[in-house]
Design a protein around this motif. Structure first.
Motif, PDB file in Angstrom:
ATOM      1  N   ILE A 295       0.835  -1.205   0.000  1.00  0.00           N
ATOM      2  CA  ILE A 295       0.000   0.000   0.000  1.00  0.00           C
ATOM      3  C   ILE A 295       0.868   1.254   0.000  1.00  0.00           C
ATOM      4  N   THR A 296       1.828   1.313   0.913  1.00  0.00           N
ATOM      5  CA  THR A 296       2.624   2.542   1.043  1.00  0.00           C
ATOM      6  C   THR A 296       3.552   2.761  -0.148  1.00  0.00           C
ATOM      7  N   THR A 367      -8.060  16.170   6.192  1.00  0.00           N
ATOM      8  CA  THR A 367      -6.881  15.360   5.898  1.00  0.00           C
ATOM      9  C   THR A 367      -6.097  15.970   4.738  1.00  0.00           C
ATOM     10  N   GLY A 368      -4.771  15.684   4.713  1.00  0.00           N
ATOM     11  CA  GLY A 368      -3.906  16.215   3.671  1.00  0.00           C
ATOM     12  C   GLY A 368      -3.839  15.314   2.449  1.00  0.00           C
ATOM     13  N   THR A 369      -3.016  15.730   1.494  1.00  0.00           N
ATOM     14  CA  THR A 369      -2.912  15.009   0.229  1.00  0.00           C
ATOM     15  C   THR A 369      -2.398  13.590   0.424  1.00  0.00           C
ATOM     16  N   ASN A 372      -4.999  11.442   2.047  1.00  0.00           N
ATOM     17  CA  ASN A 372      -6.068  11.101   1.100  1.00  0.00           C
ATOM     18  C   ASN A 372      -5.636  10.010   0.129  1.00  0.00           C
ATOM     19  N   ASN A 373      -4.347  10.007  -0.225  1.00  0.00           N
ATOM     20  CA  ASN A 373      -3.844   8.971  -1.116  1.00  0.00           C
ATOM     21  C   ASN A 373      -3.950   7.594  -0.483  1.00  0.00           C
ATOM     22  N   TRP A 374      -3.499   7.484   0.776  1.00  0.00           N
ATOM     23  CA  TRP A 374      -3.552   6.141   1.353  1.00  0.00           C
ATOM     24  C   TRP A 374      -4.952   5.778   1.835  1.00  0.00           C
ATOM     25  N   HIS A 380      -9.839   0.817  -1.605  1.00  0.00           N
ATOM     26  CA  HIS A 380      -9.684  -0.205  -2.644  1.00  0.00           C
ATOM     27  C   HIS A 380      -9.360  -1.562  -2.011  1.00  0.00           C
ATOM     28  N   TYR A 381      -8.549  -1.547  -0.987  1.00  0.00           N
ATOM     29  CA  TYR A 381      -8.181  -2.775  -0.286  1.00  0.00           C
ATOM     30  C   TYR A 381      -9.398  -3.390   0.420  1.00  0.00           C
TER      31      TYR A 381
END
Length: 410
Positions: A295-296, A367-369, A372-374, A380-381
């Protein structure tokens, strides 16, 4: 009616827009006759024939020898018959109500007919007799009277019914700890003056009571809510707040009718999620390190100062809690936190505060960018895990939507 009573007649008939057994129809008819008689003349406008209404007027106005209460007939369906004309009036009115398009239409009539009148005891006796005898009515009739008889927010609330009024296709296993987002938006989002969280916590408890009866405590038990003092107070305090708020609304029944309307929707669906199965599968779960790395690795490193974000075990624990809430529609405070539990006491408390702070940022949209990405990846996970858990009752480890070859296998 004669055709239905004939030995060669049909076995089913339409009641409130659905097919019902003929025997259930006649039970509905007789129960409604008793209610109409007990509350007369409230149902006078239901009769299309003035002559029938006048016949029942005359019958009700005729003097009667008063019976001691203990000697009064206790059955809802076996009261002494009236003369033919007033009896025809009752049958015509009751049948007309049973031919309405859906149970909710009948429910509004029943609500008006059982309004408490301190000068008349009969409609109150009808309510008590119905709950005591539980006549074998059609499911449509039971669905209609449930919001009237199985209530929780009235000023003088009855004790919780041990047995529910209606039979439901859904059960406690289909109810999340915290009302699904879509359910809330469809039925409760327009209600103001109280925190949405209180509505969502209370609505799930009442959904459980509609399905199986019993107290709030029993509902909490069946939903798997923590039964420690804090959890019990959380449920009862929110329910009390909602009930007090509901009584101040322009329509005091608005909240409860919305809960019953949601119950109707759940009864009509064939795609209900078994949330208990998901909670059981995820009871001691957290994202495994390999999946967390997958994920990361997909999160862009932000440009500028600061370098790579913190994706330590603390964030893995936070991500696990968020994924749990997505899959179970539960509150983050009830999520398992096995990684946090392995930390020293001081660190444990710091992580708990960090989890709560991050959850607050999600709720407030701050929340920050990178966050929001994770969060998008976690969504999705969770969508990848949901059908696996629903089918197998287990959570796969070491694989994810991004694992090479997994898409081809699925």
């Amino acid at each position: 009616m004669l055709d239905l009573l004939s030995a060669a007649g049909p076995t089913t008939t339409e009641v409130l827009g659905s097919e019902a057994a003929v025997g259930n129809y006649f039970t509905d008819l007789r129960v409604l006759c008793q209610l109409i008689k007990a509350s007369w003349p409230r149902a006078r406008d239901i009769l299309p024939d003035p002559g029938l209404a006048e016949a029942l007027d005359a019958d009700q106005a005729a003097p009667r020898e008063e019976q001691p209460f203990a000697d009064r007939p206790q059955s809802l369906i076996d009261a002494p018959a009236l003369a033919s004309a007033p009896c025809a009036a009752l049958l015509a009115a009751a049948d007309r109500l049973l031919r309405l398009e859906n149970p909710r239409d009948l429910g509004e009539h029943v609500r008006l007919l059982v309004v408490h009148d301190p000068r008349r005891r009969s409609s109150g006796e009808w309510r008590r007799d119905f709950l005591d005898t539980r006549p074998d009515c059609s499911q449509g009739f039971l669905q209609a009277v449930a919001p009237v008889l199985q209530t929780y927010a009235r000023e003088l609330r009855p004790r919780a019914l041990k047995r529910p009024i209606r039979r439901t296709r859904f059960g406690p296993q289909h109810i999340p700890h915290f009302l699904e987002d879509g359910w809330y938006e469809r039925y409760f989002a327009h209600m103001n003056g109280i925190p949405a969280s209180s509505i969502r916590r209370t609505a799930v408890l009442h959904l459980c009571q509609i399905a199986v009866g019993g107290s709030l405590f029993k509902a909490g038990t069946l939903l798997g809510l923590p039964l420690n003092p804090a959890g019990t107070h959380r449920a009862s305090d929110n329910a009390k707040a909602v009930h007090n708020w509901a009584r101040t609304r322009p329509d005091p029944q608005e909240f409860e009718l919305a809960v019953h309307a949601l119950a109707d929707e759940l009864d009509s669906r064939d795609d209900l999620v078994d949330y208990r199965r998901r909670r059981d599968a995820l009871r001691y779960w957290c994202i495994d390190p390999a999946t967390w790395n997958e994920i990361t690795d997909r999160i862009p490193i932000p440009t500028g100062r600061g370098g790579r974000p913190d994706f330590s075990d603390r964030k893995r624990q936070t991500a696990s809690i968020i994924t749990w809430t997505t899959l179970t529609q539960g509150e983050h405070v009830y999520a398992p936190h096995p990684i946090r539990d392995q930390q020293p006491r001081g660190t444990h408390q710091l992580w708990r505060t960090s989890d709560s702070a991050f959850w607050a940022r999600i709720q407030h949209g701050t929340t920050g960018t990178t966050d929001n990405n994770w969060l998008s990846l976690l969504s999705h996970y969770a969508a990848f895990l949901a059908p696996i858990i629903d089918k197998d009752g287990t959570v796969p480890r070491g694989i994810s939507p991004w694992t090479p070859g997994i898409a081809a296998v699925r």
